[in-house]
Scaffold this active site. Structure first.
Site, PDB file in Angstrom:
ATOM      1  N   ALA A  47       0.804  -1.223   0.000  1.00 52.40           N
ATOM      2  CA  ALA A  47       0.000   0.000   0.000  1.00 52.40           C
ATOM      3  C   ALA A  47       0.835   1.270   0.000  1.00 52.40           C
ATOM      4  O   ALA A  47       0.329   2.348   0.227  1.00 52.40           O
ATOM      5  CB  ALA A  47      -0.995   0.012   1.160  1.00 52.40           C
ATOM      6  N   ILE A  48       2.114   1.159  -0.281  1.00 55.47           N
ATOM      7  CA  ILE A  48       2.989   2.326  -0.310  1.00 55.47           C
ATOM      8  C   ILE A  48       2.880   3.020  -1.663  1.00 55.47           C
ATOM      9  O   ILE A  48       2.916   2.373  -2.699  1.00 55.47           O
ATOM     10  CB  ILE A  48       4.451   1.927  -0.047  1.00 55.47           C
ATOM     11  CG1 ILE A  48       4.614   1.396   1.370  1.00 55.47           C
ATOM     12  CG2 ILE A  48       5.390   3.102  -0.294  1.00 55.47           C
ATOM     13  CD1 ILE A  48       5.980   0.787   1.634  1.00 55.47           C
ATOM     14  N   HIS A  50       5.084   5.209  -3.702  1.00 55.71           N
ATOM     15  CA  HIS A  50       6.487   5.594  -3.736  1.00 55.71           C
ATOM     16  C   HIS A  50       6.675   7.003  -4.286  1.00 55.71           C
ATOM     17  O   HIS A  50       6.024   7.395  -5.244  1.00 55.71           O
ATOM     18  CB  HIS A  50       7.291   4.601  -4.580  1.00 55.71           C
ATOM     19  CG  HIS A  50       7.371   3.246  -3.974  1.00 55.71           C
ATOM     20  ND1 HIS A  50       8.250   2.954  -2.967  1.00 55.71           N
ATOM     21  CD2 HIS A  50       6.670   2.121  -4.209  1.00 55.71           C
ATOM     22  CE1 HIS A  50       8.093   1.693  -2.606  1.00 55.71           C
ATOM     23  NE2 HIS A  50       7.138   1.166  -3.348  1.00 55.71           N
TER      24      HIS A  50
END
Length: 147
Positions: A47-48, A50
């Site tokens: 769920a990052i 970037h």
């Protein structure tokens, strides 16, 4: 039925491609080898969102990381998905790590990541009070987020 477009893969990327294509008058289908959506690589997604500082300079991945980060808040609003721009920290413990962080800072700047900075000491703990006492340096990317 005859389809104009078949999107192969019903993960995050395939789903977003199908979403974009749905704006056009097309007969569209999504195909996946699994029995449900997002069961492959997307099921391991952390769920990052970037920021784009670690991708190779000038690469397509760098371009898409930065652009995707810019678009994600609006996309999540449209889809009713929770989104939090909490920033990210890459931490360092010694001078060797500091050199690595400086390299990531330069790479991120070249990729167009806004707001990157290297923090030390109390500035790190202001952002993350629970960080380990042995952390001396951190690359802060304010555009990092979670979905």
């Amino acid at each position: 039925m005859i389809y104009d477009v078949a999107v192969v893969g019903a993960g995050v990327v395939g789903g977003m491609i199908a979403r974009e294509l749905s704006a056009y008058k097309l007969n569209l289908c999504i195909l996946d080898k699994a029995h449900d959506v997002a069961t492959g690589a997307s099921s391991a997604n952390s769920a990052i969102v970037h920021a784009g500082f670690d991708a190779k300079e000038g690469s397509l991945k760098a371009l898409l990381n930065v652009r995707g980060s810019e678009l994600m808040a609006q996309t999540c609003r449209e889809l009713g998905v929770k989104y939090k721009r909490n920033g990210s920290l890459v931490v360092g413990f010694d001078e060797e790590d500091l050199e690595t962080l400086r390299g990531l800072l330069l790479r991120g700047a070249e990729n167009g990541v806004p707001g990157l900075e290297i923090l030390e000491g109390e500035k790190i703990r202001e952002l993350e009070p629970n960080i380990g006492a042995d952390v001396k340096y951190a690359l802060h990317a304010p555009t990092g987020a979670i979905v």
